[in-house]
Design a protein around this motif. Sequence first.
Motif, PDB file in Angstrom:
ATOM      1  N   ALA A  16      59.453  81.077  13.820  1.00  0.00           N
ATOM      2  CA  ALA A  16      58.093  80.548  13.870  1.00  0.00           C
ATOM      3  C   ALA A  16      57.132  81.411  14.685  1.00  0.00           C
ATOM      4  CB  ALA A  16      58.113  79.129  14.419  1.00  0.00           C
ATOM      5  N   VAL A  17      57.606  82.538  15.191  1.00  0.00           N
ATOM      6  CA  VAL A  17      56.731  83.419  15.970  1.00  0.00           C
ATOM      7  C   VAL A  17      56.446  84.694  15.187  1.00  0.00           C
ATOM      8  CG1 VAL A  17      57.561  82.506  18.176  1.00  0.00           C
ATOM      9  CG2 VAL A  17      58.612  84.563  17.234  1.00  0.00           C
ATOM     10  N   ASP A  18      55.360  85.362  15.559  1.00  0.00           N
ATOM     11  CA  ASP A  18      55.017  86.615  14.894  1.00  0.00           C
ATOM     12  C   ASP A  18      55.979  87.721  15.336  1.00  0.00           C
ATOM     13  OD1 ASP A  18      53.636  88.249  17.226  1.00  0.00           O
ATOM     14  OD2 ASP A  18      52.840  86.205  17.322  1.00  0.00           O
ATOM     15  N   THR A  19      55.961  88.836  14.635  1.00  0.00           N
ATOM     16  CA  THR A  19      56.925  89.907  14.913  1.00  0.00           C
ATOM     17  C   THR A  19      56.727  90.531  16.296  1.00  0.00           C
ATOM     18  OG1 THR A  19      55.520  91.476  13.705  1.00  0.00           O
ATOM     19  CG2 THR A  19      57.334  90.474  12.491  1.00  0.00           C
ATOM     20  N   LYS A  20      55.492  90.548  16.799  1.00  0.00           N
ATOM     21  CA  LYS A  20      55.241  91.096  18.135  1.00  0.00           C
ATOM     22  C   LYS A  20      55.900  90.222  19.212  1.00  0.00           C
ATOM     23  CE  LYS A  20      51.450  92.886  20.918  1.00  0.00           C
ATOM     24  NZ  LYS A  20      50.007  93.084  21.020  1.00  0.00           N
ATOM     25  N   THR A  21      55.753  88.905  19.081  1.00  0.00           N
ATOM     26  CA  THR A  21      56.381  87.979  20.025  1.00  0.00           C
ATOM     27  C   THR A  21      57.899  88.046  19.896  1.00  0.00           C
ATOM     28  OG1 THR A  21      54.452  86.533  19.905  1.00  0.00           O
ATOM     29  CG2 THR A  21      56.489  85.566  20.772  1.00  0.00           C
ATOM     30  N   ASP A  22      58.394  88.153  18.663  1.00  0.00           N
ATOM     31  CA  ASP A  22      59.828  88.298  18.417  1.00  0.00           C
ATOM     32  C   ASP A  22      60.367  89.518  19.163  1.00  0.00           C
ATOM     33  OD1 ASP A  22      62.409  88.046  17.293  1.00  0.00           O
ATOM     34  OD2 ASP A  22      61.821  89.097  15.467  1.00  0.00           O
ATOM     35  N   ALA A  23      59.658  90.633  19.096  1.00  0.00           N
ATOM     36  CA  ALA A  23      60.079  91.858  19.788  1.00  0.00           C
ATOM     37  C   ALA A  23      60.107  91.654  21.299  1.00  0.00           C
ATOM     38  CB  ALA A  23      59.153  93.010  19.412  1.00  0.00           C
ATOM     39  N   LYS A  24      59.128  90.930  21.839  1.00  0.00           N
ATOM     40  CA  LYS A  24      59.093  90.655  23.280  1.00  0.00           C
ATOM     41  C   LYS A  24      60.288  89.791  23.704  1.00  0.00           C
ATOM     42  CE  LYS A  24      54.116  90.971  23.999  1.00  0.00           C
ATOM     43  NZ  LYS A  24      52.900  90.232  24.366  1.00  0.00           N
ATOM     44  N   ILE A  25      60.620  88.809  22.890  1.00  0.00           N
ATOM     45  CA  ILE A  25      61.765  87.938  23.187  1.00  0.00           C
ATOM     46  C   ILE A  25      63.051  88.767  23.197  1.00  0.00           C
ATOM     47  CG2 ILE A  25      63.189  86.042  22.292  1.00  0.00           C
ATOM     48  CD1 ILE A  25      60.486  84.818  21.236  1.00  0.00           C
ATOM     49  N   ARG A  26      63.243  89.619  22.178  1.00  0.00           N
ATOM     50  CA  ARG A  26      64.445  90.455  22.105  1.00  0.00           C
ATOM     51  C   ARG A  26      64.528  91.411  23.288  1.00  0.00           C
ATOM     52  NH1 ARG A  26      63.861  93.660  17.891  1.00  0.00           N
ATOM     53  NH2 ARG A  26      61.894  92.851  17.180  1.00  0.00           N
ATOM     54  N   ILE A  39      74.746  85.345  20.035  1.00  0.00           N
ATOM     55  CA  ILE A  39      74.972  85.097  18.612  1.00  0.00           C
ATOM     56  C   ILE A  39      73.629  84.630  18.077  1.00  0.00           C
ATOM     57  CG2 ILE A  39      76.207  83.723  16.906  1.00  0.00           C
ATOM     58  CD1 ILE A  39      78.498  83.521  19.002  1.00  0.00           C
ATOM     59  N   ILE A  40      73.056  85.454  17.199  1.00  0.00           N
ATOM     60  CA  ILE A  40      71.709  85.180  16.709  1.00  0.00           C
ATOM     61  C   ILE A  40      71.752  84.946  15.210  1.00  0.00           C
ATOM     62  CG2 ILE A  40      69.368  86.097  16.498  1.00  0.00           C
ATOM     63  CD1 ILE A  40      70.064  87.868  18.991  1.00  0.00           C
ATOM     64  N   ILE A  41      71.329  83.781  14.796  1.00  0.00           N
ATOM     65  CA  ILE A  41      71.211  83.463  13.375  1.00  0.00           C
ATOM     66  C   ILE A  41      69.757  83.743  13.025  1.00  0.00           C
ATOM     67  CG2 ILE A  41      71.375  81.652  11.638  1.00  0.00           C
ATOM     68  CD1 ILE A  41      73.400  80.321  13.750  1.00  0.00           C
ATOM     69  N   ALA A  42      69.552  84.676  12.093  1.00  0.00           N
ATOM     70  CA  ALA A  42      68.189  85.100  11.793  1.00  0.00           C
ATOM     71  C   ALA A  42      68.008  85.360  10.316  1.00  0.00           C
ATOM     72  CB  ALA A  42      67.871  86.367  12.587  1.00  0.00           C
ATOM     73  N   GLN A  43      66.783  85.217   9.879  1.00  0.00           N
ATOM     74  CA  GLN A  43      66.449  85.532   8.501  1.00  0.00           C
ATOM     75  C   GLN A  43      65.677  86.844   8.410  1.00  0.00           C
ATOM     76  OE1 GLN A  43      65.499  82.473   5.895  1.00  0.00           O
ATOM     77  NE2 GLN A  43      66.588  80.941   7.050  1.00  0.00           N
ATOM     78  N   ARG A  44      65.023  87.240   9.505  1.00  0.00           N
ATOM     79  CA  ARG A  44      64.295  88.504   9.553  1.00  0.00           C
ATOM     80  C   ARG A  44      65.234  89.617   9.983  1.00  0.00           C
ATOM     81  NH1 ARG A  44      59.750  87.098  13.655  1.00  0.00           N
ATOM     82  NH2 ARG A  44      58.561  85.649  12.415  1.00  0.00           N
ATOM     83  N   THR A  45      65.330  90.665   9.185  1.00  0.00           N
ATOM     84  CA  THR A  45      66.188  91.784   9.587  1.00  0.00           C
ATOM     85  C   THR A  45      65.633  92.485  10.819  1.00  0.00           C
ATOM     86  OG1 THR A  45      65.131  93.311   8.016  1.00  0.00           O
ATOM     87  CG2 THR A  45      67.120  92.160   7.276  1.00  0.00           C
ATOM     88  N   SER A  46      64.327  92.451  11.014  1.00  0.00           N
ATOM     89  CA  SER A  46      63.745  93.090  12.200  1.00  0.00           C
ATOM     90  C   SER A  46      64.205  92.404  13.486  1.00  0.00           C
ATOM     91  CB  SER A  46      62.215  93.087  12.125  1.00  0.00           C
ATOM     92  OG  SER A  46      61.713  91.768  12.100  1.00  0.00           O
TER      93      SER A  46
END
Length: 94
Positions: A16-26, A39-46
């Motif tokens: 539910a977050v944008d890719t920029k926020t996703d990158a910050k979380i990672r 263990i990360i269940i994800a639908q976005r390959t990025s």
Amino acid sequence: MLKHPKILILDDSTSAVDTKTDAKIRKGMREFIPETTKIIIAQRTSSIENDDRIIVMESGSIDAVGSHEQLLKTNKIYQEIHNSQNKAGDNSEK
């Protein structure tokens, strides 16, 4: 606040977050809890492309296991998902 868990399971937690926020979380997880098994269940390959091991599943079964680079070279399912996500903006003018 997290207290350095041994294992952390995230079920599509950044969908539910944008890719920029996703990158910050990672980045935060890499820097603040590097020793934690994630263990990360994800639908976005990025969201998972820098992870040690990626498991591709289809219909409840494991189809492939590998790194982002390995799966891009060898796994049709992963290739299709990755390509569809990364070409979504390119097709808007066609």
